[in-house]
Motif scaffolding. Sequence first.
Motif, PDB file in Angstrom:
ATOM      1  N   LYS A 224       0.824  -1.200   0.000  1.00 26.01           N
ATOM      2  CA  LYS A 224       0.000   0.000   0.000  1.00 26.01           C
ATOM      3  C   LYS A 224       0.861   1.254   0.000  1.00 26.01           C
ATOM      4  N   ARG A 225       0.316   2.326  -0.539  1.00 28.43           N
ATOM      5  CA  ARG A 225       1.054   3.584  -0.604  1.00 28.43           C
ATOM      6  C   ARG A 225       1.407   4.086   0.793  1.00 28.43           C
ATOM      7  N   GLU A 226       0.499   3.889   1.766  1.00 28.66           N
ATOM      8  CA  GLU A 226       0.729   4.355   3.128  1.00 28.66           C
ATOM      9  C   GLU A 226       0.573   3.179   4.088  1.00 28.66           C
ATOM     10  N   SER A 227       1.581   2.964   4.952  1.00 26.48           N
ATOM     11  CA  SER A 227       1.514   1.878   5.919  1.00 26.48           C
ATOM     12  C   SER A 227       2.190   2.312   7.203  1.00 26.48           C
ATOM     13  N   ARG A 228       2.180   1.434   8.204  1.00 25.37           N
ATOM     14  CA  ARG A 228       2.785   1.756   9.479  1.00 25.37           C
ATOM     15  C   ARG A 228       3.488   0.513  10.017  1.00 25.37           C
ATOM     16  N   GLY A 229       4.343   0.706  11.038  1.00 21.68           N
ATOM     17  CA  GLY A 229       5.041  -0.410  11.659  1.00 21.68           C
ATOM     18  C   GLY A 229       6.488  -0.055  11.904  1.00 21.68           C
TER      19      GLY A 229
END
Length: 330
Positions: A224-229
């Motif tokens: 995905k274009r925007e992710s977190r972690g």
Amino acid sequence: MGTEDSNKSKLKDAILSALRGTDGDSMTVNDLRKEALLSVQGDEDDKDDKKNFKNATKALEKEGVLTLSKDGVAMLTAKGKKEDKRKSSDAEKDGGAEGGKKRKRRKKSSDDDDDDDDQKMEEDEESSPVESSKNKTSRLFVGNLPFKVDEASLNEFLSGKMTHVKWITDINTGKFYGSAFVEMESLQAAADVVKSKNKKELMGRQIKLNFAPAKPGTTWPPEKRESRGNERTGGQARGTGKVPMGEKPDGCLKLFIGNLSYKVDDETIKKFFSNVGSEVKRARFLYHKETNDPKGCGYVEFWSTEACDKAATLNGKNLLGRPIRIDWTD
């Protein structure tokens, strides 16, 4: 300079850069370690990386550019602040002159043999972030980000050339660190923004940009274009607020809870989940081994799967002023 000395120098620079990017030129040692190691692609849980960080901070303390308090706070000294101002001033004054010196050196070497000329060209390329053979990556580390930043504002800051962003968060609490990894649309775009945007301000904060090749085994760029972690976990969405939950285990009776206020206790948790009719069987909070300070996360067990399902609907809801992060767990 050997590889070990070079890595130590980079880590020292990362430590100073992190401190100089803060409002008060100070940070807790734990936060400083996380940001500095992220900046040099280290692992905050790796014993060797922790040891290297400790040695680097001690060396900087010995040099008189920072101090370490008994309360676990690192702060720039007057000498450290003065050196930062001097370097910034020198860079602004000598930017054009430095380029001139490089051109003169190249011209002088044109009368030498081919080997000498090639060596000079390599030296010039390595000193330029745009053409450096060392920086053949379009992945960048972005540090000292404001907590209000989002994908649109960061992309605008990076000249509209960002294709992916991964917001770096704490593995236990989900708390946004104020840093990210980004993918640029090309090698040239990455080099251009490092050259033009490093140490420039975004929402009042001086942003730090470094080349950051992905570690072996790391999936990059994200789907995905925007992710977190972080470097060991993935996820979707950034910072705080509601985070999509993972796959629910069969017969789940327990939830992970993160981004908790340090004031949370058993009674607070019981009252919070009672709002949806879920009776808590037991709650367990996690603490740092060294200091016994709360990590801001833990686990809550319920008497039935139905109660657990209802409790999960509170994911992203505020508890003592913080949006609580909830996920399924065995």
